[in-house]
Write a protein that holds these residues in place. Structure first.
Motif, PDB file in Angstrom:
ATOM      1  N   PHE A  82     -75.353-103.413  18.390  1.00  0.00           N
ATOM      2  CA  PHE A  82     -76.344-102.527  17.771  1.00  0.00           C
ATOM      3  C   PHE A  82     -77.547-103.319  17.269  1.00  0.00           C
ATOM      4  N   SER A  83     -77.647-104.576  17.691  1.00  0.00           N
ATOM      5  CA  SER A  83     -78.700-105.407  17.104  1.00  0.00           C
ATOM      6  C   SER A  83     -79.972-105.410  17.942  1.00  0.00           C
ATOM      7  N   LYS A  84     -79.939-104.683  19.071  1.00  0.00           N
ATOM      8  CA  LYS A  84     -81.125-104.692  19.940  1.00  0.00           C
ATOM      9  C   LYS A  84     -82.299-104.007  19.229  1.00  0.00           C
ATOM     10  N   GLU A  85     -83.441-104.655  19.314  1.00  0.00           N
ATOM     11  CA  GLU A  85     -84.598-104.115  18.599  1.00  0.00           C
ATOM     12  C   GLU A  85     -85.031-102.749  19.108  1.00  0.00           C
ATOM     13  N   GLU A  86     -84.844-102.552  20.427  1.00  0.00           N
ATOM     14  CA  GLU A  86     -85.351-101.298  21.020  1.00  0.00           C
ATOM     15  C   GLU A  86     -84.324-100.164  20.957  1.00  0.00           C
ATOM     16  N   LEU A  87     -83.341-100.291  20.030  1.00  0.00           N
ATOM     17  CA  LEU A  87     -82.305 -99.253  19.957  1.00  0.00           C
ATOM     18  C   LEU A  87     -82.844 -98.001  19.240  1.00  0.00           C
ATOM     19  N   LYS A  88     -83.662 -97.266  19.961  1.00  0.00           N
ATOM     20  CA  LYS A  88     -84.266 -96.035  19.420  1.00  0.00           C
ATOM     21  C   LYS A  88     -83.897 -94.904  20.361  1.00  0.00           C
ATOM     22  N   SER A  89     -83.673 -93.729  19.793  1.00  0.00           N
ATOM     23  CA  SER A  89     -83.280 -92.580  20.594  1.00  0.00           C
ATOM     24  C   SER A  89     -84.228 -92.394  21.790  1.00  0.00           C
ATOM     25  N   GLY A  90     -83.651 -92.143  22.944  1.00  0.00           N
ATOM     26  CA  GLY A  90     -84.468 -91.886  24.139  1.00  0.00           C
ATOM     27  C   GLY A  90     -84.712 -93.120  24.993  1.00  0.00           C
ATOM     28  N   THR A  91     -84.501 -94.325  24.449  1.00  0.00           N
ATOM     29  CA  THR A  91     -84.743 -95.536  25.241  1.00  0.00           C
ATOM     30  C   THR A  91     -83.531 -95.827  26.130  1.00  0.00           C
ATOM     31  N   GLN A  92     -83.749 -96.731  27.094  1.00  0.00           N
ATOM     32  CA  GLN A  92     -82.668 -97.125  27.999  1.00  0.00           C
ATOM     33  C   GLN A  92     -81.529 -97.790  27.209  1.00  0.00           C
ATOM     34  N   ALA A  93     -81.921 -98.626  26.228  1.00  0.00           N
ATOM     35  CA  ALA A  93     -80.916 -99.338  25.416  1.00  0.00           C
ATOM     36  C   ALA A  93     -80.049 -98.332  24.649  1.00  0.00           C
ATOM     37  N   TRP A  94     -80.699 -97.300  24.144  1.00  0.00           N
ATOM     38  CA  TRP A  94     -79.970 -96.261  23.391  1.00  0.00           C
ATOM     39  C   TRP A  94     -78.968 -95.557  24.313  1.00  0.00           C
ATOM     40  N   LEU A  95     -79.433 -95.215  25.513  1.00  0.00           N
ATOM     41  CA  LEU A  95     -78.552 -94.492  26.441  1.00  0.00           C
ATOM     42  C   LEU A  95     -77.344 -95.343  26.846  1.00  0.00           C
ATOM     43  N   SER A  96     -77.589 -96.616  27.142  1.00  0.00           N
ATOM     44  CA  SER A  96     -76.447 -97.423  27.588  1.00  0.00           C
ATOM     45  C   SER A  96     -75.508 -97.717  26.407  1.00  0.00           C
ATOM     46  N   THR A  97     -76.061 -97.874  25.199  1.00  0.00           N
ATOM     47  CA  THR A  97     -75.199 -98.091  24.027  1.00  0.00           C
ATOM     48  C   THR A  97     -74.375 -96.825  23.752  1.00  0.00           C
ATOM     49  N   SER A  98     -75.013 -95.651  23.914  1.00  0.00           N
ATOM     50  CA  SER A  98     -74.296 -94.387  23.668  1.00  0.00           C
ATOM     51  C   SER A  98     -73.098 -94.269  24.607  1.00  0.00           C
ATOM     52  N   LYS A  99     -73.306 -94.672  25.842  1.00  0.00           N
ATOM     53  CA  LYS A  99     -72.217 -94.612  26.830  1.00  0.00           C
ATOM     54  C   LYS A  99     -71.056 -95.492  26.396  1.00  0.00           C
ATOM     55  N   GLN A 100     -71.396 -96.712  25.954  1.00  0.00           N
ATOM     56  CA  GLN A 100     -70.327 -97.639  25.519  1.00  0.00           C
ATOM     57  C   GLN A 100     -69.587 -97.089  24.300  1.00  0.00           C
ATOM     58  N   VAL A 101     -70.352 -96.505  23.365  1.00  0.00           N
ATOM     59  CA  VAL A 101     -69.751 -95.962  22.140  1.00  0.00           C
ATOM     60  C   VAL A 101     -68.778 -94.837  22.497  1.00  0.00           C
ATOM     61  N   CYS A 102     -69.253 -93.930  23.345  1.00  0.00           N
ATOM     62  CA  CYS A 102     -68.455 -92.754  23.672  1.00  0.00           C
ATOM     63  C   CYS A 102     -67.193 -93.156  24.434  1.00  0.00           C
ATOM     64  N   SER A 103     -67.338 -94.069  25.390  1.00  0.00           N
ATOM     65  CA  SER A 103     -66.113 -94.406  26.138  1.00  0.00           C
ATOM     66  C   SER A 103     -65.153 -95.223  25.273  1.00  0.00           C
ATOM     67  N   ALA A 104     -65.678 -96.055  24.337  1.00  0.00           N
ATOM     68  CA  ALA A 104     -64.770 -96.785  23.432  1.00  0.00           C
ATOM     69  C   ALA A 104     -63.993 -95.795  22.561  1.00  0.00           C
ATOM     70  N   LEU A 105     -64.686 -94.763  22.056  1.00  0.00           N
ATOM     71  CA  LEU A 105     -63.990 -93.811  21.166  1.00  0.00           C
ATOM     72  C   LEU A 105     -62.998 -92.953  21.942  1.00  0.00           C
ATOM     73  N   GLU A 106     -63.343 -92.627  23.191  1.00  0.00           N
ATOM     74  CA  GLU A 106     -62.412 -91.821  23.988  1.00  0.00           C
ATOM     75  C   GLU A 106     -61.177 -92.636  24.371  1.00  0.00           C
ATOM     76  N   GLU A 107     -61.411 -93.896  24.721  1.00  0.00           N
ATOM     77  CA  GLU A 107     -60.282 -94.685  25.227  1.00  0.00           C
ATOM     78  C   GLU A 107     -59.473 -95.360  24.123  1.00  0.00           C
ATOM     79  N   TYR A 108     -60.166 -95.914  23.136  1.00  0.00           N
ATOM     80  CA  TYR A 108     -59.461 -96.721  22.123  1.00  0.00           C
ATOM     81  C   TYR A 108     -59.547 -96.168  20.703  1.00  0.00           C
ATOM     82  N   GLY A 109     -60.481 -95.262  20.442  1.00  0.00           N
ATOM     83  CA  GLY A 109     -60.617 -94.712  19.084  1.00  0.00           C
ATOM     84  C   GLY A 109     -61.343 -95.635  18.134  1.00  0.00           C
ATOM     85  N   CYS A 110     -61.816 -96.772  18.617  1.00  0.00           N
ATOM     86  CA  CYS A 110     -62.512 -97.695  17.715  1.00  0.00           C
ATOM     87  C   CYS A 110     -63.376 -98.653  18.521  1.00  0.00           C
TER      88      CYS A 110
END
Ligand SMILES: O=C(O)CCC(=O)C(=O)O
Ligand SMILES: [Fe+2]
Length: 311
Positions: free
Chosen positions: A14-42
């Protein structure tokens, strides 16, 4: 043939400077977050919000708090069981601050503990709670967007009721300091001092993985029972425990997010593949029912959300 490598707690940057809603970094981070929570819960949140100096200040403040006389700590009371001041068998102690999203709550708690004031404690506590709250809210936005239900993000975030818990685990080697459970919150974000002890179950296989943060600027994020219900079983609540393996004092700060009012599965998350699994429920009623059960049985028991509002 099954994989020989054990799963690891995913680390999300979450330390990327460009982590703002709508950016590419935000979208790829969202994907990682969602799949981590679905698969591992954390997952582990790596950010750059905490310097070593702030880390030290926070845990110096935590120690200062626990060094207060017991009769002072006992002034922190709550209408809920297992909040306020909790001490168990001389090896676990916690102090819980309700409504922790607001500066006034930090000020009220500080003047209860230190009637002559302790501006440093108040500032450190408010700083870390704000960082954790911001991270939680980013995660909520990411998950809601990933499920295309972002229209509910603002009202969800506006109804969060935060509880901040300071926990202290005394030196007690080879000791189960907090029994197996998943949290009854929506989500929990936890910060620890240099002493490990938290273990998570990444699969339904009774294997435990130690949370060993890669740096002082890391948190662990847990999905909890209410998140599972809201997502109509897409998200996995994280089962965890604290097992003390070293003779050292462990301090943690956990920010629990509860929803004021009702939680209901968004219509968009119900379809033929995912029939509705939960009735709408009041989160704080669920919490109170759970806590009363634990209180009555005098040991930590699981109260899965299905038992409360499952269909
Ligand atoms: O302190 C920790 O590491 C875990 C605390 C916890 O799981 C809880 O308070 O529910
Ligand atoms: Fe927990």
């Amino acid at each position: 043939m099954g994989s020989l490598t054990e799963p690891k707690i995913p680390v999300v940057d979450f330390s990327k400077e460009e982590l703002k809603s709508g950016t590419q970094a935000w979208l790829s981070t969202s994907k990682q977050v969602c799949s981590a929570l679905e698969e591992y819960g954390c997952f582990i949140v790596e950010c750059n919000d905490i310097s070593l100096d702030l880390h030290n200040k926070i845990f110096d403040s935590a120690k200062e708090l626990y060094d207060l006389p017991t009769e002072v700590k006992m002034k922190n009371t709550s209408e809920y069981p297992f909040r306020g001041h909790v001490a168990r068998a001389n090896f676990y102690e916690s102090l819980n601050i309700e409504d922790a999203g607001h500066l006034e709550s930090a000020q009220k708690f500080t003047s209860l503990m230190w009637p002559d004031g302790n501006a440093r404690f108040c500032e450190n506590m408010h700083k870390i709670a704000s960082i954790m709250g911001r991270l939680n809210e980013m995660v909520i936005r990411m998950v809601f967007e990933s499920y295309s239900v972002e229209k509910y993000s603002d009202s969800h975030i506006g109804s969060i009721d935060y509880l901040l818990r300071f926990s202290k685990y005394k030196e007690a080697k080879d000791h189960m300091a907090l029994p197996i459970h998943s949290d009854n919150s929506f989500s929990t974000i936890l910060y620890q001092n240099h002493v490990n002890g938290l273990e998570v179950q990444l699969k339904d296989d009774n294997k435990w993985t130690v949370y060993d943060p890669p740096s002082r600027s890391c948190f662990i994020y847990f999905a909890a029972e209410a998140f599972k219900a809201w997502s109509n079983n897409r998200i996995r609540p994280c089962v965890h425990r604290v097992f003390m393996n070293v003779n050292d004092e462990r301090y943690t700060l956990a920010l629990f997010a509860f929803q004021k009012g009702e939680i209901r599965v968004p219509d968009e998350l119900v379809d033929d593949e995912h029939p509705l699994k939960y009735k709408p429920f009041n989160h704080l009623d669920y919490l109170m029912t759970h806590l009363k059960q634990i209180y009555a049985s005098d040991k930590k028991i699981d109260y899965p959300i299905e038992a409360y509002c499952g269909i």
